[in-house]
Design a protein around this motif. Structure first.
Motif, PDB file in Angstrom:
ATOM      1  N   PHE A 200      -1.547  -1.461   8.922  1.00 18.64           N
ATOM      2  CA  PHE A 200      -2.410  -2.016   7.878  1.00 18.64           C
ATOM      3  C   PHE A 200      -2.187  -3.499   7.630  1.00 18.64           C
ATOM      4  O   PHE A 200      -3.112  -4.222   7.273  1.00 18.64           O
ATOM      5  CB  PHE A 200      -2.297  -1.206   6.575  1.00 18.64           C
ATOM      6  N   LEU A 201      -0.967  -3.984   7.831  1.00 19.69           N
ATOM      7  CA  LEU A 201      -0.697  -5.396   7.563  1.00 19.69           C
ATOM      8  C   LEU A 201      -1.302  -6.309   8.624  1.00 19.69           C
ATOM      9  O   LEU A 201      -1.673  -7.448   8.340  1.00 19.69           O
ATOM     10  CB  LEU A 201       0.809  -5.636   7.475  1.00 19.69           C
ATOM     11  N   GLU A 202      -1.412  -5.803   9.852  1.00 14.98           N
ATOM     12  CA  GLU A 202      -1.922  -6.625  10.944  1.00 14.98           C
ATOM     13  C   GLU A 202      -3.214  -6.066  11.537  1.00 14.98           C
ATOM     14  O   GLU A 202      -3.674  -6.529  12.586  1.00 14.98           O
ATOM     15  CB  GLU A 202      -0.856  -6.775  12.022  1.00 14.98           C
ATOM     16  N   ALA A 203      -3.808  -5.090  10.850  1.00 19.25           N
ATOM     17  CA  ALA A 203      -5.082  -4.489  11.290  1.00 19.25           C
ATOM     18  C   ALA A 203      -5.005  -4.013  12.729  1.00 19.25           C
ATOM     19  O   ALA A 203      -5.895  -4.261  13.544  1.00 19.25           O
ATOM     20  CB  ALA A 203      -6.240  -5.466  11.099  1.00 19.25           C
ATOM     21  N   SER A 227      -0.677  -1.836  -6.308  1.00 17.39           N
ATOM     22  CA  SER A 227      -0.481  -3.070  -7.069  1.00 17.39           C
ATOM     23  C   SER A 227      -0.026  -4.218  -6.177  1.00 17.39           C
ATOM     24  O   SER A 227      -0.233  -5.386  -6.507  1.00 17.39           O
ATOM     25  CB  SER A 227       0.545  -2.840  -8.186  1.00 17.39           C
ATOM     26  N   SER A 228       0.632  -3.900  -5.043  1.00 11.95           N
ATOM     27  CA  SER A 228       1.012  -4.906  -4.052  1.00 11.95           C
ATOM     28  C   SER A 228       1.238  -4.207  -2.727  1.00 11.95           C
ATOM     29  O   SER A 228       1.384  -2.972  -2.676  1.00 11.95           O
ATOM     30  CB  SER A 228       2.279  -5.654  -4.472  1.00 11.95           C
ATOM     31  N   ASP A 229       1.272  -4.979  -1.642  1.00  9.93           N
ATOM     32  CA  ASP A 229       1.530  -4.384  -0.331  1.00  9.93           C
ATOM     33  C   ASP A 229       2.879  -3.681  -0.280  1.00  9.93           C
ATOM     34  O   ASP A 229       3.073  -2.744   0.496  1.00  9.93           O
ATOM     35  CB  ASP A 229       1.489  -5.472   0.755  1.00  9.93           C
ATOM     36  N   ASP A 237       6.505   5.552   9.128  1.00  8.60           N
ATOM     37  CA  ASP A 237       7.309   4.398   9.518  1.00  8.60           C
ATOM     38  C   ASP A 237       8.778   4.577   9.124  1.00  8.60           C
ATOM     39  O   ASP A 237       9.092   4.738   7.943  1.00  8.60           O
ATOM     40  CB  ASP A 237       6.755   3.129   8.861  1.00  8.60           C
ATOM     41  N   PRO A 238       9.715   4.523  10.087  1.00 12.11           N
ATOM     42  CA  PRO A 238      11.141   4.592   9.740  1.00 12.11           C
ATOM     43  C   PRO A 238      11.594   3.464   8.816  1.00 12.11           C
ATOM     44  O   PRO A 238      12.628   3.591   8.155  1.00 12.11           O
ATOM     45  CB  PRO A 238      11.838   4.488  11.109  1.00 12.11           C
ATOM     46  N   LEU A 239      10.828   2.360   8.755  1.00 17.42           N
ATOM     47  CA  LEU A 239      11.194   1.262   7.859  1.00 17.42           C
ATOM     48  C   LEU A 239      11.196   1.683   6.400  1.00 17.42           C
ATOM     49  O   LEU A 239      11.861   1.043   5.574  1.00 17.42           O
ATOM     50  CB  LEU A 239      10.242   0.081   8.055  1.00 17.42           C
ATOM     51  N   TRP A 262      12.392  -6.163   1.351  1.00 13.92           N
ATOM     52  CA  TRP A 262      11.008  -6.218   1.850  1.00 13.92           C
ATOM     53  C   TRP A 262      10.942  -7.297   2.926  1.00 13.92           C
ATOM     54  O   TRP A 262      11.113  -8.474   2.645  1.00 13.92           O
ATOM     55  CB  TRP A 262      10.038  -6.528   0.715  1.00 13.92           C
ATOM     56  N   GLU A 263      10.717  -6.869   4.159  1.00 14.70           N
ATOM     57  CA  GLU A 263      10.684  -7.811   5.269  1.00 14.70           C
ATOM     58  C   GLU A 263       9.356  -7.818   5.996  1.00 14.70           C
ATOM     59  O   GLU A 263       9.170  -8.592   6.932  1.00 14.70           O
ATOM     60  CB  GLU A 263      11.816  -7.489   6.263  1.00 14.70           C
ATOM     61  N   ALA A 264       8.452  -6.915   5.600  1.00 15.82           N
ATOM     62  CA  ALA A 264       7.145  -6.894   6.249  1.00 15.82           C
ATOM     63  C   ALA A 264       6.377  -8.158   5.896  1.00 15.82           C
ATOM     64  O   ALA A 264       6.583  -8.778   4.860  1.00 15.82           O
ATOM     65  CB  ALA A 264       6.367  -5.657   5.803  1.00 15.82           C
ATOM     66  N   SER A 265       5.497  -8.550   6.781  1.00 14.14           N
ATOM     67  CA  SER A 265       4.711  -9.767   6.545  1.00 14.14           C
ATOM     68  C   SER A 265       3.260  -9.542   6.929  1.00 14.14           C
ATOM     69  O   SER A 265       2.931  -8.557   7.563  1.00 14.14           O
ATOM     70  CB  SER A 265       5.295 -10.927   7.334  1.00 14.14           C
TER      71      SER A 265
END
Length: 265
Positions: A200-203, A227-229, A237-239, A262-265
């Protein structure tokens, strides 16, 4: 409105996958890419709502995908008696989400009408579309229908105060995500609307897809529900286990207080 506690309960994993199994288009398809399998638990006082049921050892043996813990055993640390569970949100009827329904015989299930029509209709004449389903699980849902224990939703619907379902489609015709109020804001349990953060973050579409347009729109929908990503929880996702803290045993993850990193971008 009183917020809910939310837990992700890991019961299985597949650690011999590569990125080609997770992303339709990707430049690093050869690299390893692990997958976790979860059941989600919503708790508010004495109220319990399960989101999906996982699959059990019998199904794992049939598909060559063993479980670490059977669903009932996995949920035991949260004090959940399967015979007392009265409400289950079934995000879709794929084997790894509806495969444990028989262990919760007294529950009413909340399902998108489109998913029942899809899983029992002419699309199932195609082996490729049929593959993620198991007939016994679909028949269990039909039996619940005939005993008056299915609540159908057509798009958006309320299950409890602070718990709503939202049709996304894409991966399966009647796939739905769950929005739940927590102490840190609105959380979206994406289920297979987005298997991984990266989807979802990178489509990046997942390869098992019925409607690619709906899948891409679904990425937008789940982001709008939270409310936020940081509060969008992907389905496999194991993350999730890195970002959120364990709650007692390591396979039970506490989600409703937000991520500890939180390390996803």
């Amino acid at each position: 409105m009183t917020p809910w506690e939310v837990f992700a309960v890991k019961y299985a994993d597949r650690n011999e996958r590569t990125r080609k199994d997770s992303f339709l288009f990707d430049d690093d398809h050869h690299l390893p890419h692990d997958m976790d399998y979860f059941i989600w638990v919503l708790r508010r006082g004495n109220e319990i709502v399960l989101v999906d049921t996982g699959y059990d050892q019998e199904e794992g043996d049939r598909r060559g995908r063993p479980v670490r813990l059977n669903p009932v055993e996995a949920l035991a640390p949260l004090g959940i008696d399967p015979l007392s569970v009265s409400t289950i949100i079934v995000t879709h009827l794929h084997y790894d989400h509806a495969g444990g329904l028989k262990h919760f015989p007294n529950a009413t299930i909340h399902l998108q009408a489109a998913e029942m029509a899809y899983a029992t209709g002419p699309c199932m004449c195609h082996g490729t579309l049929q593959a993620p389903f198991t007939a016994d699980h679909v028949c269990e849902a039909v039996q619940r229908l005939y005993s008056g224990r299915v609540v159908f939703h057509n798009g958006d619907g309320e299950v409890r105060e602070g718990v709503t379902v939202h049709h996304t489609g894409g991966h399966s015709k009647g796939l739905q995500a769950v929005r739940v109020l927590t102490e840190v804001g609105w959380m979206c349990l994406a289920s297979d609307t987005s298997h991984y953060y990266e989807n979802f973050l990178e489509a990046k579409p997942f390869p098992i897809v019925v409607d690619l347009d709906d899948m891409l729109d679904g990425f937008r929908i789940i982001r709008s529900l939270a409310s936020s990503d940081k509060l969008v929880i992907p389905g496999h996702d194991p993350l999730v286990r890195d970002y959120f803290p364990a709650h007692g045993p390591e396979h039970v993850i506490r989600l409703d207080r937000g991520p500890v990193k939180w390390e996803a971008s």
